[in-house]
Design an enzyme around this catalytic site. Structure first.
Site, PDB file in Angstrom:
ATOM      1  N   GLY A  43      -6.478   2.249   2.201  1.00 26.34           N
ATOM      2  CA  GLY A  43      -6.293   1.413   1.006  1.00 26.34           C
ATOM      3  C   GLY A  43      -7.587   1.209   0.252  1.00 26.34           C
ATOM      4  O   GLY A  43      -7.891   0.104  -0.211  1.00 26.34           O
ATOM      5  N   THR A  99      -8.384   2.640  -2.627  1.00 28.76           N
ATOM      6  CA  THR A  99      -8.272   2.928  -4.060  1.00 28.76           C
ATOM      7  C   THR A  99      -8.324   1.659  -4.898  1.00 28.76           C
ATOM      8  O   THR A  99      -8.337   1.733  -6.134  1.00 28.76           O
ATOM      9  CB  THR A  99      -6.951   3.654  -4.373  1.00 28.76           C
ATOM     10  OG1 THR A  99      -5.862   2.819  -3.930  1.00 28.76           O
ATOM     11  CG2 THR A  99      -6.865   5.005  -3.698  1.00 28.76           C
ATOM     12  N   ARG A 129      -3.772   7.511  -4.238  1.00 31.23           N
ATOM     13  CA  ARG A 129      -4.217   7.956  -5.572  1.00 31.23           C
ATOM     14  C   ARG A 129      -5.564   8.675  -5.491  1.00 31.23           C
ATOM     15  O   ARG A 129      -6.628   8.053  -5.437  1.00 31.23           O
ATOM     16  CB  ARG A 129      -4.297   6.746  -6.511  1.00 31.23           C
ATOM     17  CG  ARG A 129      -2.912   6.217  -6.893  1.00 31.23           C
ATOM     18  CD  ARG A 129      -2.962   4.880  -7.557  1.00 31.23           C
ATOM     19  NE  ARG A 129      -3.337   3.819  -6.652  1.00 31.23           N
ATOM     20  CZ  ARG A 129      -3.468   2.538  -6.999  1.00 31.23           C
ATOM     21  NH1 ARG A 129      -3.261   2.175  -8.259  1.00 31.23           N
ATOM     22  NH2 ARG A 129      -3.811   1.638  -6.105  1.00 31.23           N
ATOM     23  N   ASN A 182      -6.570  -1.587   6.304  1.00 33.38           N
ATOM     24  CA  ASN A 182      -6.426  -2.523   5.180  1.00 33.38           C
ATOM     25  C   ASN A 182      -5.213  -2.224   4.304  1.00 33.38           C
ATOM     26  O   ASN A 182      -4.652  -3.152   3.705  1.00 33.38           O
ATOM     27  CB  ASN A 182      -7.728  -2.440   4.348  1.00 33.38           C
ATOM     28  CG  ASN A 182      -7.553  -2.978   2.954  1.00 33.38           C
ATOM     29  OD1 ASN A 182      -7.453  -4.192   2.755  1.00 33.38           O
ATOM     30  ND2 ASN A 182      -7.477  -2.081   1.965  1.00 33.38           N
ATOM     31  N   TYR A 191       7.228  -9.795   4.808  1.00 32.52           N
ATOM     32  CA  TYR A 191       5.781  -9.579   4.645  1.00 32.52           C
ATOM     33  C   TYR A 191       5.014 -10.398   5.685  1.00 32.52           C
ATOM     34  O   TYR A 191       4.139  -9.881   6.393  1.00 32.52           O
ATOM     35  CB  TYR A 191       5.339  -9.960   3.225  1.00 32.52           C
ATOM     36  CG  TYR A 191       3.833  -9.881   3.052  1.00 32.52           C
ATOM     37  CD1 TYR A 191       3.173  -8.656   3.094  1.00 32.52           C
ATOM     38  CD2 TYR A 191       3.062 -11.040   2.886  1.00 32.52           C
ATOM     39  CE1 TYR A 191       1.788  -8.581   2.972  1.00 32.52           C
ATOM     40  CE2 TYR A 191       1.684 -10.973   2.756  1.00 32.52           C
ATOM     41  CZ  TYR A 191       1.052  -9.741   2.800  1.00 32.52           C
ATOM     42  OH  TYR A 191      -0.321  -9.664   2.679  1.00 32.52           O
ATOM     43  N   GLU A 235      -4.711  -5.533  -6.967  1.00 31.79           N
ATOM     44  CA  GLU A 235      -3.395  -5.150  -7.509  1.00 31.79           C
ATOM     45  C   GLU A 235      -2.245  -5.774  -6.723  1.00 31.79           C
ATOM     46  O   GLU A 235      -1.081  -5.608  -7.073  1.00 31.79           O
ATOM     47  CB  GLU A 235      -3.257  -3.617  -7.456  1.00 31.79           C
ATOM     48  CG  GLU A 235      -4.242  -2.910  -8.356  1.00 31.79           C
ATOM     49  CD  GLU A 235      -4.122  -1.392  -8.254  1.00 31.79           C
ATOM     50  OE1 GLU A 235      -3.355  -0.881  -7.414  1.00 31.79           O
ATOM     51  OE2 GLU A 235      -4.828  -0.732  -9.015  1.00 31.79           O
TER      52      GLU A 235
HETATM   53  P1  NDP Z   1      -4.241  -3.823  -3.482  1.00 33.20           P
HETATM   54  O1  NDP Z   1      -2.827  -3.647  -3.937  1.00 33.20           O
HETATM   55  O2  NDP Z   1      -5.294  -3.993  -4.523  1.00 33.20           O
HETATM   56  O3  NDP Z   1      -4.657  -2.628  -2.506  1.00 33.20           O
HETATM   57  C1  NDP Z   1      -3.744  -2.114  -1.565  1.00 33.20           C
HETATM   58  C2  NDP Z   1      -4.260  -0.778  -1.078  1.00 33.20           C
HETATM   59  O4  NDP Z   1      -3.304  -0.281  -0.106  1.00 33.20           O
HETATM   60  C3  NDP Z   1      -4.368   0.250  -2.180  1.00 33.20           C
HETATM   61  O5  NDP Z   1      -5.583   0.947  -2.049  1.00 33.20           O
HETATM   62  C4  NDP Z   1      -3.190   1.177  -1.927  1.00 33.20           C
HETATM   63  O6  NDP Z   1      -3.524   2.518  -2.268  1.00 33.20           O
HETATM   64  C5  NDP Z   1      -3.018   1.070  -0.405  1.00 33.20           C
HETATM   65  N1  NDP Z   1      -1.660   1.428  -0.017  1.00 33.20           N
HETATM   66  C6  NDP Z   1      -0.516   0.749  -0.256  1.00 33.20           C
HETATM   67  N2  NDP Z   1       0.542   1.452   0.184  1.00 33.20           N
HETATM   68  C7  NDP Z   1       0.047   2.600   0.705  1.00 33.20           C
HETATM   69  C8  NDP Z   1       0.637   3.746   1.304  1.00 33.20           C
HETATM   70  N3  NDP Z   1       1.967   3.871   1.453  1.00 33.20           N
HETATM   71  N4  NDP Z   1      -0.166   4.753   1.718  1.00 33.20           N
HETATM   72  C9  NDP Z   1      -1.521   4.657   1.581  1.00 33.20           C
HETATM   73  N5  NDP Z   1      -2.129   3.601   1.029  1.00 33.20           N
HETATM   74  C10 NDP Z   1      -1.352   2.596   0.588  1.00 33.20           C
HETATM   75  O7  NDP Z   1      -4.186  -5.098  -2.512  1.00 33.20           O
HETATM   76  P2  NDP Z   1      -5.315  -5.950  -1.741  1.00 33.20           P
HETATM   77  O8  NDP Z   1      -6.612  -5.285  -1.770  1.00 33.20           O
HETATM   78  O9  NDP Z   1      -5.191  -7.340  -2.236  1.00 33.20           O
HETATM   79  O10 NDP Z   1      -4.690  -5.935  -0.274  1.00 33.20           O
HETATM   80  C11 NDP Z   1      -5.259  -5.227   0.804  1.00 33.20           C
HETATM   81  C12 NDP Z   1      -4.667  -5.778   2.090  1.00 33.20           C
HETATM   82  O11 NDP Z   1      -4.897  -7.184   2.159  1.00 33.20           O
HETATM   83  C13 NDP Z   1      -3.152  -5.612   2.244  1.00 33.20           C
HETATM   84  O12 NDP Z   1      -2.866  -5.294   3.586  1.00 33.20           O
HETATM   85  C14 NDP Z   1      -2.593  -6.991   1.891  1.00 33.20           C
HETATM   86  O13 NDP Z   1      -1.374  -7.248   2.521  1.00 33.20           O
HETATM   87  C15 NDP Z   1      -3.691  -7.883   2.432  1.00 33.20           C
HETATM   88  N6  NDP Z   1      -3.805  -9.221   1.858  1.00 33.20           N
HETATM   89  C16 NDP Z   1      -3.909  -9.421   0.504  1.00 33.20           C
HETATM   90  C17 NDP Z   1      -4.032 -10.702   0.002  1.00 33.20           C
HETATM   91  C18 NDP Z   1      -4.128 -10.988  -1.457  1.00 33.20           C
HETATM   92  O14 NDP Z   1      -3.891 -12.150  -1.864  1.00 33.20           O
HETATM   93  N7  NDP Z   1      -4.499 -10.049  -2.312  1.00 33.20           N
HETATM   94  C19 NDP Z   1      -4.104 -11.873   0.887  1.00 33.20           C
HETATM   95  C20 NDP Z   1      -3.982 -11.545   2.284  1.00 33.20           C
HETATM   96  C21 NDP Z   1      -3.864 -10.275   2.738  1.00 33.20           C
HETATM   97  P3  NDP Z   1      -2.575   3.524  -3.096  1.00 33.20           P
HETATM   98  O15 NDP Z   1      -1.666   2.697  -3.958  1.00 33.20           O
HETATM   99  O16 NDP Z   1      -3.537   4.384  -3.870  1.00 33.20           O
HETATM  100  O17 NDP Z   1      -1.866   4.273  -2.038  1.00 33.20           O
HETATM  101  C1  8X3 Z   2      -0.835 -12.948   0.776  1.00 30.32           C
HETATM  102  C2  8X3 Z   2      -1.416 -14.315   0.866  1.00 30.32           C
HETATM  103  O1  8X3 Z   2      -1.409 -16.650  -0.193  1.00 30.32           O
HETATM  104  O2  8X3 Z   2      -0.900 -14.775  -1.658  1.00 30.32           O
HETATM  105  O3  8X3 Z   2      -1.203 -12.167   1.875  1.00 30.32           O
HETATM  106  O4  8X3 Z   2       0.751 -15.455  -0.026  1.00 30.32           O
HETATM  107  S1  8X3 Z   2      -0.719 -15.361  -0.312  1.00 30.32           S
END
Ligand code: NDP
Ligand code: 8X3
Length: 253
Positions: free
Chosen positions: A9, A11, A35, A84, A150, A187
């Site tokens: 992840g 990207t 991507r 991640n 989730y 994103e």
């Molecule tokens: P983003 O959506 O910005 O990034 C998610 C990343 O995961 C992207 O790089 C995407 O790459 C990759 N990804 C998603 N699906 C796939 C797939 N099928 N294959 C390969 N890569 C994949 O989100 P965040 O940076 O915010 O989130 C990162 C992590 O943190 C996640 O696990 C999320 O659940 C967790 N999280 C996020 C929070 C938030 O509030 N933002 C809070 C707590 C946890 P691409 O699309 O290019 O494949």
């Molecule tokens: C997501 C955390 O607070 O946006 O992993 O639901 S919250």
């Protein structure tokens, strides 16, 4: 920094921020995600000779295994695996969700995380060196309406991390779970709300959330502690977020 860091992840969001944080220390990086254009752009932004990219869908175990098999010799000995990649799809109650979305979250957040871990662990054991970073969520630790599946995938990440650490007792391999609360500059929320910007804006209205750099910093800190310290969990929330009380629904009469 004499470390090779494999980030899923990369990207966007936390993954890209983590790549930049480790790149500033001179670590070698393997950046992954679907991507390829984003991966190439990040590689070009960083010291590209220290970066290898591999574009694949983490749900596709054949593609994931191939990407690992095809790592250039200099990148094979992965020291840090940052699990991640992940996503949430919708904040609707369970009875108004699409079953396919549940499957996508399980396949990505649980099975995708497991597959890489399973492949990299034996090499880490052999080399007596390694650190697994698993990105969970507060939605896996506290009741979280609209996050039935989730949150459950992230509860899996939580228990898996604990049990993995238990299995690794007697080895120098470390396991850390990073447990973030709300972060707005990625994103994540746009994907969760399927591009409905009004829902994204409503969710973050009036808040000062964590940032992707805050999460990258936590990951970097856990990895750079002396080797005798295992940071088990880092749970972090913005000050504007806390826990709710038990809920009671009362009749209207
Ligand atoms: P983003 O959506 O910005 O990034 C998610 C990343 O995961 C992207 O790089 C995407 O790459 C990759 N990804 C998603 N699906 C796939 C797939 N099928 N294959 C390969 N890569 C994949 O989100 P965040 O940076 O915010 O989130 C990162 C992590 O943190 C996640 O696990 C999320 O659940 C967790 N999280 C996020 C929070 C938030 O509030 N933002 C809070 C707590 C946890 P691409 O699309 O290019 O494949
Ligand atoms: C997501 C955390 O607070 O946006 O992993 O639901 S919250």
């Amino acid at each position: 920094m004499d470390l090779t860091v494999f980030i899923t992840g990369a990207t966007s969001g936390f993954g890209a921020a983590t790549a930049r944080r480790f790149a500033s220390d001179g670590a070698q990086l393997i950046l992954t995600g679907r991507r390829s254009d984003r991966l190439e752009a990040l590689k070009n932004e960083l010291d590209s000779s220290r970066v290898h990219t591999a574009a694949f869908d983490i749900r596709d175990t054949t593609a994931y295994a191939t990407a690992i098999r095809e790592l250039p010799e200099a990148f094979v000995a992965v020291d840090v695996l940052v699990n991640n990649a992940g996503l949430a799809l919708s904040r609707d109650p369970a009875y108004r969700t699409d079953y396919k979305d549940w499957e996508t979250m399980i396949d990505t957040n649980v099975k995708g995380l497991l597959f890489g871990t399973h492949i990299f662990l034996p090499g880490m054991i052999e080399r007596n060196r390694g650190h697994i970073i698993n990105v969970g969520s507060i939605a896996g630790q506290y009741p979280s309406p609209g996050n039935a599946v989730y949150g459950a995938t992230k509860a899996f990440v939580d228990r898996f991390s604990t049990n993995l650490r238990a299995d690794l007792l007697g080895t120098p391999i470390r396991v850390t779970e990073i447990v973030p609360g709300m972060v707005s500059d990625t994103e994540f929320s746009s994907i969760r709300h399927k591009g409905d910007q009004s829902k994204v804006d409503a969710f973050y209205a009036g808040t000062e959330t964590l940032t992707a750099d805050d999460i990258a910093d936590a990951i970097h800190w856990a990895v750079t502690r002396p080797p005798h310290i295992n940071i088990n969990t880092i749970q972090l929330m913005p000050v504007c977020q806390a826990f709710g009380p038990l809920a009671i629904h009362r009749r209207s009469t």
